[in-house]
Design an enzyme around this catalytic site. Structure first.
Site, mmCIF file in Angstrom:
data_model
loop_
_atom_site.group_PDB
_atom_site.id
_atom_site.type_symbol
_atom_site.label_atom_id
_atom_site.label_comp_id
_atom_site.label_asym_id
_atom_site.label_seq_id
_atom_site.Cartn_x
_atom_site.Cartn_y
_atom_site.Cartn_z
ATOM 1 N N CYS A 1 0.841 -1.191 0.000
ATOM 2 C CA CYS A 1 0.000 0.000 0.000
ATOM 3 C C CYS A 1 0.877 1.242 0.000
ATOM 4 O O CYS A 1 1.818 1.356 0.771
ATOM 5 C CB CYS A 1 -0.912 -0.054 1.223
ATOM 6 S SG CYS A 1 -0.966 1.399 2.222
ATOM 7 N N GLU A 2 0.583 2.154 -0.919
ATOM 8 C CA GLU A 2 1.440 3.328 -1.057
ATOM 9 C C GLU A 2 1.201 4.358 0.046
ATOM 10 O O GLU A 2 1.972 5.302 0.176
ATOM 11 C CB GLU A 2 1.267 3.967 -2.440
ATOM 12 C CG GLU A 2 -0.061 4.654 -2.670
ATOM 13 C CD GLU A 2 -0.144 5.238 -4.074
ATOM 14 O OE1 GLU A 2 0.652 4.854 -4.939
ATOM 15 O OE2 GLU A 2 -1.030 6.085 -4.290
ATOM 16 N N HIS B 1 0.909 3.532 3.411
ATOM 17 C CA HIS B 1 1.566 3.146 4.664
ATOM 18 C C HIS B 1 2.808 2.303 4.458
ATOM 19 O O HIS B 1 3.463 1.918 5.433
ATOM 20 C CB HIS B 1 0.575 2.368 5.548
ATOM 21 C CG HIS B 1 -0.669 3.128 5.873
ATOM 22 N ND1 HIS B 1 -1.827 3.018 5.139
ATOM 23 C CD2 HIS B 1 -0.919 4.034 6.854
ATOM 24 C CE1 HIS B 1 -2.754 3.821 5.646
ATOM 25 N NE2 HIS B 1 -2.232 4.451 6.686
ATOM 26 N N GLN C 1 -5.302 -0.548 -4.172
ATOM 27 C CA GLN C 1 -5.964 -1.713 -4.758
ATOM 28 C C GLN C 1 -6.754 -1.350 -6.026
ATOM 29 O O GLN C 1 -6.749 -2.100 -7.001
ATOM 30 C CB GLN C 1 -6.893 -2.348 -3.713
ATOM 31 C CG GLN C 1 -7.570 -3.612 -4.227
ATOM 32 C CD GLN C 1 -8.436 -4.274 -3.175
ATOM 33 O OE1 GLN C 1 -8.233 -4.084 -1.967
ATOM 34 N NE2 GLN C 1 -9.410 -5.047 -3.611
ATOM 35 N N CYS D 1 -2.481 -2.537 6.671
ATOM 36 C CA CYS D 1 -2.652 -1.213 7.285
ATOM 37 C C CYS D 1 -4.018 -1.091 7.950
ATOM 38 O O CYS D 1 -4.208 -0.251 8.827
ATOM 39 C CB CYS D 1 -2.417 -0.086 6.284
ATOM 40 S SG CYS D 1 -3.517 -0.077 4.873
#
Ligand SMILES: [Zn+2]
Length: 215
Positions: A99-100, A102, A140, A170
Site C-alpha cells: 500500500c502506497e 503506509h 488496490q 494497514c
C-alpha cells in the site's frame, strides 16, 4: 544529501508508472533504514539489527521490481492467433503488493477473465502481468484497473473483467484494526461492462468451486 536524492526519485515515480525505470538505489535505501531505526529509538549497531538495513533495502527493491518490468517484453512471443471466442478465465491468482499510503503489504487474489478477439495470451503470462503491477507501491483500485486495461489493450480483447479481493495490513495492524475485512474491487471493460450477461457469467465462474475442491 541522501534525502534529496530520494525526493527527486519519488517525484518522478508519481508521473511514470510505465516501467523500464532505473533500479532501486540500494545504498540510499540502506542509509535511510539506518536512520529510521535510529528515529524509532533503536540501536542499529546491536546484533540483531546489524544486517537489517541491507535486508530491508533488498526486500523493498524486490517488492517494487514491477517498476522495471516491461509488459511488451513479457508478452513477446506469448500472443497466439485463435478462432476461439468463448470467455477465458484465470482465477485465484495470489498476489502481494504494498500500500502506497503506509508502505505495508496488502495481499489476496486476482481473478481475470477476457473475451478474445482473434488472439489469446499464454495462460502463464496472466499471473506475471499481475505481478508487474502488484510489485509496486499501489492502491488496490489502481492495481485492478491497470491489470484490466493492460490486457484489454495488449490483446485487443472484446472485453476484460478483473476482480481483486485483498486484505490490507494497514487496516489489520493499525487504524480500524479490522482483521477479517476483505476489500473487493473490480474493473469491467468492453462487453464485460456493456453486456450484463457476460459480467454475470464471469462473476459466477470465478465464484464456483475450484478444480480439486472436495465439494
Ligand atoms: Zn494503507
Amino acid at each position: 544529501m541522501a534525502k534529496q536524492v530520494v525526493r527527486r526519485r519519488g517525484q518522478r515515480q508519481v508521473e511514470d508508472v510505465k516501467g523500464n525505470r532505473e533500479p532501486a538505489d540500494l545504498d540510499v535505501l540502506q542509509s535511510l533504514v539506518t536512520e529510521m531505526l535510529l528515529a524509532l529509538g533503536e540501536k542499529p549497531g546491536r546484533n540483531g539489527l546489524l544486517k537489517t538495513p541491507e535486508r530491508v533495502a533488498k526486500a523493498f527493491a524486490f517488492m517494487t521490481q514491477g517498476y522495471h518490468r516491461d509488459i511488451d517484453h513479457l508478452l513477446n512471443g506469448a500472443l497466439f492467433p485463435i478462432e476461439y471466442d468463448e470467455m477465458v478465465i484465470v482465477k485465484d491468482i495470489d498476489f502481494f503488493s504494498m500500500c502506497e499510503h503506509h508502505l505495508l503489504p496488502f495481499y489476496g487474489r486476482v481473478h481475470v477473465g477476457y473475451l478474445p478477439n482473434k488472439k489469446v495470451v499464454g495462460l502463464s503470462k496472466i499471473p506475471r502481468i499481475v505481478d508487474v503491477f502488484a510489485r509496486r507501491l499501489q492502491v488496490q483500485e489502481r492495481l485492478t484497473v491497470q491489470i484490466a486495461e493492460t490486457l484489454k489493450s495488449k490483446l485487443n480483447a472484446h472485453g476484460v473483467g478483473v476482480v481483486v479481493e485483498a486484505r490490507h495490513l494497514c487496516m489489520m495492524m493499525r487504524g480500524v484494526e479490522k482483521q477479517n475485512t476483505i476489500a473487493v474491487s473490480s474493473s469491467m471493460l468492453g462487453v464485460f461492462r456493456s453486456q450484463p450477461q457476460t459480467r454475470v457469467e464471469f462473476l459466477k465462474l470465478i465464484h464456483q468451486g475450484s478444480v480439486g475442491d472436495s465439494d
